[in-house]
Write an enzyme that holds these catalytic residues in place. Structure first.
Site, PDB file in Angstrom:
ATOM      1  N   ASP A  10       8.452  -8.465  -1.964  1.00  0.00           N
ATOM      2  CA  ASP A  10       7.697  -9.542  -1.331  1.00  0.00           C
ATOM      3  C   ASP A  10       6.233  -9.128  -1.410  1.00  0.00           C
ATOM      4  OD1 ASP A  10       7.038 -11.783   0.383  1.00  0.00           O
ATOM      5  OD2 ASP A  10       6.868 -10.342   2.017  1.00  0.00           O
ATOM      6  N   ASP A  12       3.125 -10.623   0.795  1.00  0.00           N
ATOM      7  CA  ASP A  12       2.440 -10.565   2.091  1.00  0.00           C
ATOM      8  C   ASP A  12       3.248  -9.741   3.086  1.00  0.00           C
ATOM      9  OD1 ASP A  12       0.078 -12.569   1.850  1.00  0.00           O
ATOM     10  OD2 ASP A  12       1.771 -13.647   1.004  1.00  0.00           O
TER      11      ASP A  12
END
Length: 222
Positions: A10, A12
């Protein structure tokens, strides 16, 4: 598990802690209006734009004053970017990327953010050329917890879902990875560290805690 051939990050909160600064920038905007943005109100939307409450409407409700949506958006974005100006990758990220390269493990990103945001921030921290594929919300037309970004990333990396692991910091992200069929490791950031992540297959408080080679040895025994 089968041999691990790919890692899907991922963005953020896992590669760069933009979650804290996003919240702090909006909280500063709220305070400029004499209002308060609570963490309890913000936490459910981390990693899931489908749960995004109307920030602008809420400010208007709290203050009884109309707000200019476009102006507030630009103010928050500028403040957020300023807060990130001297940021570095999350602990352990660069070590994992180096180890993956040495071990021949492919790496990609599956993000719920827009591509322009992800690429700009990767360039800022010097990691834009370290990922073989980057799949973002606007690439697949759906955001997490929908699994589309993970499915696309795995496909582009040329592996099967049981040959890849996902690294996530949010509950919607974990749901997306698991729905796609990946083994998911929760790596909570400052904003999500108090969540249980009971649906994740494993939890690490930081990528620094377990080097990639050690992690792979553990996974191949499970």
């Amino acid at each position: 598990m089968k041999q691990i051939k790919a890692i899907v990050f991922d963005f953020d909160g896992v590669i760069l802690d933009t979650e804290t600064t996003d919240f702090e920038a909006w909280r500063a905007i709220y305070r400029a209006y004499g209002a308060e943005l609570s963490l309890s109100a913000w936490l459910p939307i981390i990693g899931d734009i489908t749960q995004y409450f109307n920030i602008y409407q809420r400010i208007a409700e709290l203050t009884g004053k109309p707000v200019d949506h476009a102006e507030l958006y630009e103010r928050q974005r500028a403040l957020h970017i300023e807060m990130l100006k001297n940021s570095a990758p999350m602990p352990g990220v660069e070590d994992y990327l180096c180890a993956a390269q040495q071990l021949g493990i492919r790496v990609g990103i599956a993000s719920g953010s827009r591509r322009s945001w992800v690429i700009s921030r990767l360039e800022q921290i010097g990691l834009a050329d370290r990922f073989e594929t980057i799949v973002c919300r606007d690439d697949v037309g759906r955001a997490k917890p929908d699994p589309a970004a993970y499915l696309a990333a795995v496909s582009k990396l040329g592996v099967t879902v049981d040959q890849a692991i996902a690294l996530e910091d949010s509950l919607p992200g974990v749901k997306a990875a698991k729905s796609a069929g990946l083994y998911c490791i929760a790596v909570p950031g400052p904003m999500t560290k108090n969540l249980s992540f009971q649906d994740a297959d494993m939890r690490l408080e930081s990528l620094e805690d377990v080097p990639l080679l050690e992690l792979l040895k553990v996974l191949t025994r499970t």
